[in-house]
Design a protein around this motif. Structure first.
Motif, PDB file in Angstrom:
ATOM      1  N   ALA A  53     -23.619-116.519  18.651  1.00  0.00           N
ATOM      2  CA  ALA A  53     -22.535-117.202  18.687  1.00  0.00           C
ATOM      3  C   ALA A  53     -21.684-117.137  17.295  1.00  0.00           C
ATOM      4  N   PRO A  54     -20.934-116.323  17.666  1.00  0.00           N
ATOM      5  CA  PRO A  54     -19.989-115.514  15.707  1.00  0.00           C
ATOM      6  C   PRO A  54     -19.108-116.514  15.166  1.00  0.00           C
ATOM      7  N   LYS A  55     -19.129-117.946  15.841  1.00  0.00           N
ATOM      8  CA  LYS A  55     -18.156-119.118  15.546  1.00  0.00           C
ATOM      9  C   LYS A  55     -19.454-120.402  15.063  1.00  0.00           C
ATOM     10  N   GLY A  56     -20.591-119.877  15.120  1.00  0.00           N
ATOM     11  CA  GLY A  56     -22.225-121.130  14.842  1.00  0.00           C
ATOM     12  C   GLY A  56     -22.178-121.526  16.334  1.00  0.00           C
ATOM     13  N   TYR A  57     -22.257-122.674  16.863  1.00  0.00           N
ATOM     14  CA  TYR A  57     -22.637-123.592  17.654  1.00  0.00           C
ATOM     15  C   TYR A  57     -23.575-125.181  16.463  1.00  0.00           C
ATOM     16  N   ILE A  58     -23.028-126.006  17.109  1.00  0.00           N
ATOM     17  CA  ILE A  58     -23.595-127.887  17.437  1.00  0.00           C
ATOM     18  C   ILE A  58     -24.167-127.508  18.851  1.00  0.00           C
ATOM     19  N   VAL A  59     -25.009-128.781  19.706  1.00  0.00           N
ATOM     20  CA  VAL A  59     -25.315-128.921  20.195  1.00  0.00           C
ATOM     21  C   VAL A  59     -24.821-129.905  21.078  1.00  0.00           C
ATOM     22  N   ASP A  60     -23.765-129.918  21.868  1.00  0.00           N
ATOM     23  CA  ASP A  60     -22.918-130.619  23.091  1.00  0.00           C
ATOM     24  C   ASP A  60     -23.368-131.090  23.931  1.00  0.00           C
ATOM     25  N   ASN A  61     -24.061-132.203  24.053  1.00  0.00           N
ATOM     26  CA  ASN A  61     -24.059-133.642  24.874  1.00  0.00           C
ATOM     27  C   ASN A  61     -23.259-133.879  25.519  1.00  0.00           C
ATOM     28  N   SER A  62     -22.329-133.365  25.461  1.00  0.00           N
ATOM     29  CA  SER A  62     -21.286-134.252  26.210  1.00  0.00           C
ATOM     30  C   SER A  62     -20.776-133.880  27.874  1.00  0.00           C
TER      31      SER A  62
END
Length: 167
Positions: A53-62
């Motif tokens: 995750a080069p830019k980081g990651y926020i959990v996506d529930n969309s």
């Protein structure tokens, strides 16, 4: 706008298990609902990590109704209704995705009784879930397109794993 098509009714909601869903119904509807199942998503927030995750990651529930907004717009313009779910649990979740897809189909039919055909499609883990949906719910969908494809380098390993499981 997210879907640059005129005369589209967009319905959003959250099912009883917490999965967000979306249904897009064009004014000039051709009778077919196409339900999309997205591929695997990470189930944990991540700081920037090289390769993973080069830019980081926020959990996506969309919810997603198609692989891209451009594809969604083209299908809506042709008169197809589109639907999809964000799934309540991210990660390896094919059972949850099948349940969420079944619920969004039910929501779409309830809201739009003029639906007379349903096609289901998905990519990567969504492809596996789409196949499982069709196999475990005979007669629910009229056509299935489980696409074990990916368009990003990061997801290729997951795609290959899905292909191997499918085979």
């Amino acid at each position: 706008p997210k879907y640059p098509v005129y005369d589209v009714q967009l319905c959003k909601g959250t099912d009883q298990f917490g999965a967000k869903y979306e249904i897009a119904m064009p004014k000039k509807f051709n009778g077919t609902l196409i339900v999309w199942a997205h591929g695997i998503r990470k189930n944990s927030n991540l700081p920037p990590i090289p390769v993973v995750a080069p830019k980081g990651y926020i959990v996506d529930n969309s919810a997603e109704i198609a692989p891209t907004p451009d594809i969604a717009a083209k299908l809506l313009k042709q008169g197809f209704a589109l639907a999809g779910s964000g799934v309540q649990t991210q990660g390896w979740n094919q059972e949850e995705q099948v349940l969420a897809t079944t619920i969004v189909i039910d929501q779409a039919i309830t809201k739009f009784p003029q639906i007379d055909r349903i096609a289901a499609w998905g990519a990567s883990l969504g492809a596996l879930s789409t196949q499982l949906l069709a196999e475990s719910n005979p007669g629910l969908v009229d056509a299935v397109a489980p696409l074990c494809l990916s368009d990003s380098v990061e997801a290729n390993a997951i795609t290959y794993a899905s292909d191997a499981l499918w085979l």
